[in-house]
Design a protein around this motif. Sequence first.
Motif, PDB file in Angstrom:
ATOM      1  N   LYS A 268       0.829  -1.206   0.000  1.00 14.45           N
ATOM      2  CA  LYS A 268       0.000   0.000   0.000  1.00 14.45           C
ATOM      3  C   LYS A 268       0.866   1.261   0.000  1.00 14.45           C
ATOM      4  O   LYS A 268       0.545   2.244  -0.663  1.00 14.45           O
ATOM      5  CB  LYS A 268      -0.916  -0.031   1.227  1.00 14.45           C
ATOM      6  N   LEU A 269       1.942   1.226   0.740  1.00 10.67           N
ATOM      7  CA  LEU A 269       2.865   2.362   0.760  1.00 10.67           C
ATOM      8  C   LEU A 269       3.476   2.592  -0.625  1.00 10.67           C
ATOM      9  O   LEU A 269       3.596   3.732  -1.086  1.00 10.67           O
ATOM     10  CB  LEU A 269       3.976   2.121   1.791  1.00 10.67           C
ATOM     11  N   LYS A 270       3.837   1.504  -1.279  1.00  8.91           N
ATOM     12  CA  LYS A 270       4.400   1.588  -2.624  1.00  8.91           C
ATOM     13  C   LYS A 270       3.370   2.142  -3.610  1.00  8.91           C
ATOM     14  O   LYS A 270       3.702   2.956  -4.488  1.00  8.91           O
ATOM     15  CB  LYS A 270       4.867   0.193  -3.073  1.00  8.91           C
ATOM     16  N   PHE A 271       2.119   1.716  -3.450  1.00 15.99           N
ATOM     17  CA  PHE A 271       1.047   2.191  -4.318  1.00 15.99           C
ATOM     18  C   PHE A 271       0.842   3.701  -4.163  1.00 15.99           C
ATOM     19  O   PHE A 271       0.712   4.435  -5.150  1.00 15.99           O
ATOM     20  CB  PHE A 271      -0.250   1.449  -3.991  1.00 15.99           C
ATOM     21  N   LEU A 272       0.796   4.168  -2.932  1.00 13.57           N
ATOM     22  CA  LEU A 272       0.609   5.604  -2.686  1.00 13.57           C
ATOM     23  C   LEU A 272       1.771   6.411  -3.260  1.00 13.57           C
ATOM     24  O   LEU A 272       1.571   7.484  -3.838  1.00 13.57           O
ATOM     25  CB  LEU A 272       0.481   5.856  -1.185  1.00 13.57           C
TER      26      LEU A 272
END
Length: 420
Positions: A268-272
């Motif tokens: 999720k951090l990578k996506f953001l």
Amino acid sequence: MLLLRSHLLPLHRAASALPSPIYHRAWLLSTSTSASTAPFSLEDYLVAACGLHPAQALKTAKKAFDQASKHCNKRAFEEICWSRLKSASNPDAVIALLSGVGLSSADIAKVVVTDPLLLRASPKNIGPRLHALRDRLGLPTPQIARFLGVGSRALRTCDVGPKLEFFISFFGSFEQLLAIIKKSDRILQVDVERVIKPNIALLRQWGLSVRDIAQVCSQNSWLLTYRLDHVKELLLRAEELGVPRSSRMFKYAVSVVSNITKEKAASKLKFLKSTLGCSESEIAIAVPKIPSILALSEELLLRKIQFLIKEVGMKPQHIVERPVLLAHSLEKRLVPRHCVMKFLQAKGLLSSKMGFYSLAQIGEKTFKLKYIDSHKDSVPGLADAYAAASAGVVPSGINFEHLKIFQSFLFDGASATHAH
């Protein structure tokens, strides 16, 4: 035992060749050594003693079979079939106990439909537990009935009274505890002294107050049921998100990591980072401000980000600096308020310098008072249009002409009002 097996074997073989509803009824029939004794059928008993409709009785009997066979080996399964369900004796005793603490026939029927295996519970075990709900905890009959509707399995397996007493005090009310048990009754299945209290003590050592813990566990009650080392691991993960223990956001970080795996959080951090085009350091600053955004799906995050960029006109950098916007509901808050903002600005009733972030952050009561109710005379249909938009009448997808739809509803509603 040989006689028992010689009877069950052909019954099992015959049942395997028949549709499952017939099989589920077959296991509930027992034949006495006396040919004159009529067989006992749980399905028929549910109709006669509990007042269930035949179709509902069949479904409930099937449920009893599924529950029993799921948790028992073959030998134990035979014991269940023949020890406490070979006649109406045990079910009658259980129903008498339920009636004895004040449950009506309708209440009993609901409990049995929810947990038919209660009818095979030991009356010697559940009797004192039922009376403790009334005599020790002081629960009135309606609350006992509601508890049994979600917690009868715990009543069957353990002395539930002391646990209820502890959790009612911990969470603040019976109603709050009931809402938690409806999601999962696991907290009633574990030992309070050996598991629950040590976990609470650990959470307190990490800076959470009793109120914080109750708040977090109202949504994630299973957190209290984990092994102590697992809870400590979750606390470390929450801290690794960049949220210090002293921060008021730490409890939300704990809630988030208890819901998603370490791998999903990293994804999720990578996506953001990729969607907003920001650096790791910027994400590291944004997430601690509102850790709950990590619990949102990538699809929902994408829709919100696209709305804020394409419809509102915000730059990605501004979103990174104001991540709380991503925590607001798209349908119930972001879209309706943007509609109001653009409409009032077009009418000259709101300064064009008013930023969307400021408008989105205002509490609902204050927002309605300041931007809806204050214009009820000059814009009669505004309240109805906003209510409709908040209810989802205005589409929530991307690239839609939400303002025109909002205005159309507003003008149509106003015209209808004047015509009336």
